[in-house]
Design an enzyme around this catalytic site. Structure first.
Site, PDB file in Angstrom:
ATOM      1  N   GLU A  35       0.871  -1.039  -0.151  1.00 29.19           N
ATOM      2  CA  GLU A  35       0.014   0.075   0.024  1.00 29.19           C
ATOM      3  C   GLU A  35       1.051   1.129   0.010  1.00 29.19           C
ATOM      4  O   GLU A  35       1.832   1.336   0.761  1.00 29.19           O
ATOM      5  CB  GLU A  35      -0.950   0.007   1.302  1.00 29.19           C
ATOM      6  CG  GLU A  35      -2.018   1.117   1.115  1.00 29.19           C
ATOM      7  CD  GLU A  35      -2.902   1.015   2.491  1.00 29.19           C
ATOM      8  OE1 GLU A  35      -2.779   0.066   3.403  1.00 29.19           O
ATOM      9  OE2 GLU A  35      -3.672   2.084   2.606  1.00 29.19           O
ATOM     10  N   ARG A 261       5.065 -12.669   9.784  1.00 31.07           N
ATOM     11  CA  ARG A 261       5.892 -11.594   9.519  1.00 31.07           C
ATOM     12  C   ARG A 261       7.077 -11.694  10.272  1.00 31.07           C
ATOM     13  O   ARG A 261       7.330 -12.162  11.181  1.00 31.07           O
ATOM     14  CB  ARG A 261       5.015 -10.361   9.651  1.00 31.07           C
ATOM     15  CG  ARG A 261       4.580  -9.970  11.174  1.00 31.07           C
ATOM     16  CD  ARG A 261       3.647  -9.137  11.298  1.00 31.07           C
ATOM     17  NE  ARG A 261       3.726  -7.798  10.992  1.00 31.07           N
ATOM     18  CZ  ARG A 261       3.163  -7.251   9.871  1.00 31.07           C
ATOM     19  NH1 ARG A 261       2.214  -7.737   9.241  1.00 31.07           N
ATOM     20  NH2 ARG A 261       3.616  -5.977   9.642  1.00 31.07           N
ATOM     21  N   LYS A 271       4.564   0.532   9.302  1.00 26.84           N
ATOM     22  CA  LYS A 271       4.644   1.906   8.849  1.00 26.84           C
ATOM     23  C   LYS A 271       4.048   3.109   9.564  1.00 26.84           C
ATOM     24  O   LYS A 271       4.623   4.307   9.700  1.00 26.84           O
ATOM     25  CB  LYS A 271       3.857   2.017   7.428  1.00 26.84           C
ATOM     26  CG  LYS A 271       4.665   1.288   6.255  1.00 26.84           C
ATOM     27  CD  LYS A 271       4.053   1.380   5.051  1.00 26.84           C
ATOM     28  CE  LYS A 271       3.137   0.126   4.773  1.00 26.84           C
ATOM     29  NZ  LYS A 271       2.466   0.020   3.634  1.00 26.84           N
TER      30      LYS A 271
HETATM   31  P1  ATP Z   1       2.949  -2.341   8.199  1.00 23.25           P
HETATM   32  O1  ATP Z   1       2.223  -3.133   9.083  1.00 23.25           O
HETATM   33  O2  ATP Z   1       4.357  -2.302   8.519  1.00 23.25           O
HETATM   34  O3  ATP Z   1       2.396  -0.870   8.113  1.00 23.25           O
HETATM   35  P2  ATP Z   1       1.559  -3.417   5.891  1.00 23.25           P
HETATM   36  O4  ATP Z   1       1.560  -4.791   5.964  1.00 23.25           O
HETATM   37  O5  ATP Z   1       0.491  -2.528   6.136  1.00 23.25           O
HETATM   38  O6  ATP Z   1       2.904  -2.978   6.846  1.00 23.25           O
HETATM   39  P3  ATP Z   1       1.494  -3.190   3.095  1.00 23.25           P
HETATM   40  O7  ATP Z   1       2.081  -2.334   2.431  1.00 23.25           O
HETATM   41  O8  ATP Z   1       0.253  -3.729   3.425  1.00 23.25           O
HETATM   42  O9  ATP Z   1       2.060  -3.057   4.422  1.00 23.25           O
HETATM   43  O10 ATP Z   1       2.443  -4.586   2.770  1.00 23.25           O
HETATM   44  C1  ATP Z   1       2.955  -5.251   1.643  1.00 23.25           C
HETATM   45  C2  ATP Z   1       3.098  -6.692   1.923  1.00 23.25           C
HETATM   46  O11 ATP Z   1       4.257  -6.766   2.581  1.00 23.25           O
HETATM   47  C3  ATP Z   1       2.160  -7.428   2.366  1.00 23.25           C
HETATM   48  O12 ATP Z   1       1.858  -8.635   1.801  1.00 23.25           O
HETATM   49  C4  ATP Z   1       2.500  -7.750   3.913  1.00 23.25           C
HETATM   50  O13 ATP Z   1       1.932  -8.927   4.266  1.00 23.25           O
HETATM   51  C5  ATP Z   1       3.973  -7.823   3.576  1.00 23.25           C
HETATM   52  N1  ATP Z   1       4.784  -7.506   5.025  1.00 23.25           N
HETATM   53  C6  ATP Z   1       4.340  -6.188   5.740  1.00 23.25           C
HETATM   54  N2  ATP Z   1       5.058  -6.273   6.948  1.00 23.25           N
HETATM   55  C7  ATP Z   1       5.851  -7.532   6.819  1.00 23.25           C
HETATM   56  C8  ATP Z   1       6.722  -7.991   7.720  1.00 23.25           C
HETATM   57  N3  ATP Z   1       7.085  -7.528   9.059  1.00 23.25           N
HETATM   58  N4  ATP Z   1       7.244  -9.248   7.396  1.00 23.25           N
HETATM   59  C9  ATP Z   1       6.917  -9.674   6.231  1.00 23.25           C
HETATM   60  N5  ATP Z   1       6.049  -9.223   5.248  1.00 23.25           N
HETATM   61  C10 ATP Z   1       5.276  -8.258   5.605  1.00 23.25           C
HETATM   62 MG    MG Z   2      -1.407  -2.869   5.083  1.00 21.26          MG
END
Ligand code: ATP
Ligand code: MG
Length: 559
Positions: A35, A261, A271
């Site tokens: 995102e 994760r 984020k």
């Molecule tokens: P955050 O929780 O850090 O804000 P998010 O999951 O909201 O991150 P996205 O942009 O939605 O961020 O994530 C893009 C991809 O990265 C998704 O498939 C998510 O599952 C993966 N991802 C995010 N954080 C991790 C992590 N700590 N380890 C592995 N994969 C991750």
């Molecule tokens: Mg997200």
């Protein structure tokens, strides 16, 4: 991929291999779906390495898809940084760059079809009412009073929603599933909400935006994704993911698979929290070298090969766990040890006058560039009567087992001469200002023809022929392993490490540093691995310490 990175197997690869063997799929298509609402972090790097790595290994493709269904927080700046980060990690999406927002028309059409099939309805409950009526996992939910409106009325209202005839929050489109479903996520979830907000790509064309749950699986289907890999928090959403696919019946049926994760010690990885650190100027921007963002670790000097290696080594888990930051640093050191050239720099200088050395001479010594790589050759380092050594390498009253410089002791100056300390010069307050030493001309190059051994070898820099450097010495941004453990009413920022950045006042490096381009990584012998920072100008050389030389991880493995 670096030679060091050996592909390992994991439960997702096992599923893929089964799907290939059974003929369910002939080509694997994965996707990385960020995102664009912030900068990517090392957790995302894990996901990137996993998705692009699998595509590479099985001759498939990996799409980069911006999951841009939420216009409020999304910006083009983030889209660009994300593309930059994926490329830096060494991956290429080729022609497969997509945006969920490109599917808004298709998603709208499918929603209309769902209304016609009696599978969606327009609801006027507020978000709060919806939440309240959803109930808990133990009990049942309460059906919305708008749930049983006619198809015609729903079609009409949904069109009015699209045409901007309602205000934000006035109504929503909801899937009509089951308010008694044991999984609360399936209790008539929201599919569309009204947001009179411009979108970074579709502008003002839309004022209704699909939710993650409604958009994600359908986007996967549109792109013929075979394996939609995501993190564990989406496990409970999987039945909903499948319900939507079953309701719409697209030609392609992707499969969602979850993995745990990545969490790292001494690090926050969300984020939202990283945004707070940036917005409140707790760090110097998204690319502050202390940040776990990809932009941060790039500026810090971590090589992308080391990040890929780390990602492979930690493997895949089905349960949440926390990986030690020591392992990441170990991967960085291992990578740099083989490649990084050695230079000398004195971070905390103490002047040494070699009293029996001529005043007007500059001698040049050959120093080995990389003891791990003979082909790296040697370089010339200028030696003069006045040099700097590290303050720590001298003790007026030596501790036990201290073999470096102290009064009367002889040590080797790396690649130069043996010197012996004779005098300590102090100021009126008793602070040591310089040392007077003598050298043995017979020990040129750092060895003695009479076979005389010295126990200590120290590094040095000429006091007249050098490059002043600003060395930025980093430590962890947080002082505790889990920054999310804080007292009641506190915040993760209570756990910030006040010593996470130390800037040297008067450090000096050997002249050869001047030739290195921005981004070049090297070792300052005995001090650590460093990189030339982008703040470097023709007047000032700025270096970031990537990691120290102490490998806690390797030491633990030996125990
Ligand atoms: P955050 O929780 O850090 O804000 P998010 O999951 O909201 O991150 P996205 O942009 O939605 O961020 O994530 C893009 C991809 O990265 C998704 O498939 C998510 O599952 C993966 N991802 C995010 N954080 C991790 C992590 N700590 N380890 C592995 N994969 C991750
Ligand atoms: Mg997200």
């Amino acid at each position: 991929m670096s030679e060091a990175t050996k592909e390992t197997t994991n439960f997702i690869k096992t599923i893929i291999e089964e799907d290939l063997a059974s003929g369910k799929h002939s080509k694997i298509i994965t996707r990385f779906p960020p995102e664009p609402n912030g900068y990517l972090h090392i957790g995302h790097a894990k996901s990137i390495c996993l998705n692009f790595g699998i595509a590479k290994q099985y001759n498939g493709t990996c799409h980069l898809r911006f999951d841009d269904t939420n216009p409020e927080k999304e910006e083009t700046e983030y889209v660009e940084s994300i593309m930059n980060d994926v490329k830096w990690l060494g991956f290429d999406w080729g022609e497969n760059l997509f945006y969920a927002s490109s599917y808004f028309d298709q998603l709208y059409e499918w929603a209309v079809q769902m209304i016609k099939d009696g599978l969606a309805f327009v609801c006027h409950q507020t978000l709060e009412e919806i939440r309240e009526c959803r109930g808990t996992a133990k009990g049942k939910g309460i059906e919305s009073p708008y749930r049983n409106r006619s198809v015609e009325e729903n079609l009409d209202l949904f069109e009015k929603m699209k045409n901007g005839e309602f205000k934000d929050g006035e109504c929503m489109l909801r899937a009509k599933i089951d308010m008694a479903h044991p999984n609360v996520l399936l209790r008539d979830p929201v599919m569309y909400r009204i947001k009179h907000v411009s979108h970074h790509r579709t502008g003002d064309k839309w004022c209704i935006y699909p939710t993650y749950d409604y958009a994600h699986g359908q986007s996967d289907a549109i792109e013929n994704i075979t394996h939609s890999i995501c993190t564990l928090e989406f496990e409970a959403h999987r039945p909903l993911y499948e319900w939507f696919l079953e309701a719409i019946k697209p030609l392609s049926r992707p499969r969602q698979i979850e993995f745990a994760r990545l969490n790292l010690t001494y690090t926050v990885m969300s984020k939202r929290l990283l945004m707070k650190l940036v917005k409140e100027n707790i760090v110097n921007g998204w690319d502050d070298p202390r940040m776990p963002t990809i932009a941060g670790i790039r500026r810090r000097g971590y090589p992308p090969e080391a990040v890929r290696d780390f990602s492979e080594r930690i493997g895949l888990a089905k349960r949440e766990s926390t990986v030690s930051l020591d392992l990441l640093e170990h991967c960085v050191r291992e990578n740099l040890n083989k490649k990084a050239r050695r230079y000398m720099a004195v971070i905390n200088p103490l002047k040494v006058v070699v009293t029996n050395y001529p005043e007007d001479i500059v001698e040049e010594f050959d120093a080995v560039n990389n003891p791990e790589d003979e082909t790296a050759g040697t370089r010339k380092v200028p030696f003069t009567r006045e040099i700097y050594i590290e303050k720590d390498d001298f003790m007026e009253e030596p501790a036990k087992k201290f073999h470096r410089l102290y009064p009367g002791n002889e040590v080797r100056l790396r690649a130069a001469y043996y010197i012996t300390c004779n005098d300590i010069i102090k100021d009126e307050n008793g602070n040591i200002v310089e040392l007077h030493c003598t050298y043995d001309p017979e020990t040129k190059g750092g060895s003695s023809p009479d076979g005389r051994k010295v126990k200590g070898t120290i590094h040095w820099v000429s006091a007249s022929h050098n490059v002043p450097v600003e060395a930025r010495l980093y430590d962890t941004l947080f002082k505790v392993e889990n920054p999310m453990e804080f007292g009641e009413g506190g915040s993760f920022t209570d756990n910030l490490n006040p010593d996470s950045l130390k800037v040297t006042e008067n450090a000096y490096a050997e002249v050869n540093i001047k030739e290195l381009p921005q981004g070049e990584r090297f070792q300052f012998e005995r001090v650590g691995y460093f990189v030339i920072d982008s703040d470097t100008t023709s007047e000032k050389t700025v270096v970031n310490r990537i990691v120290t030389l102490k490998d806690k991880w390797a030491r633990l493995q030996k125990k």
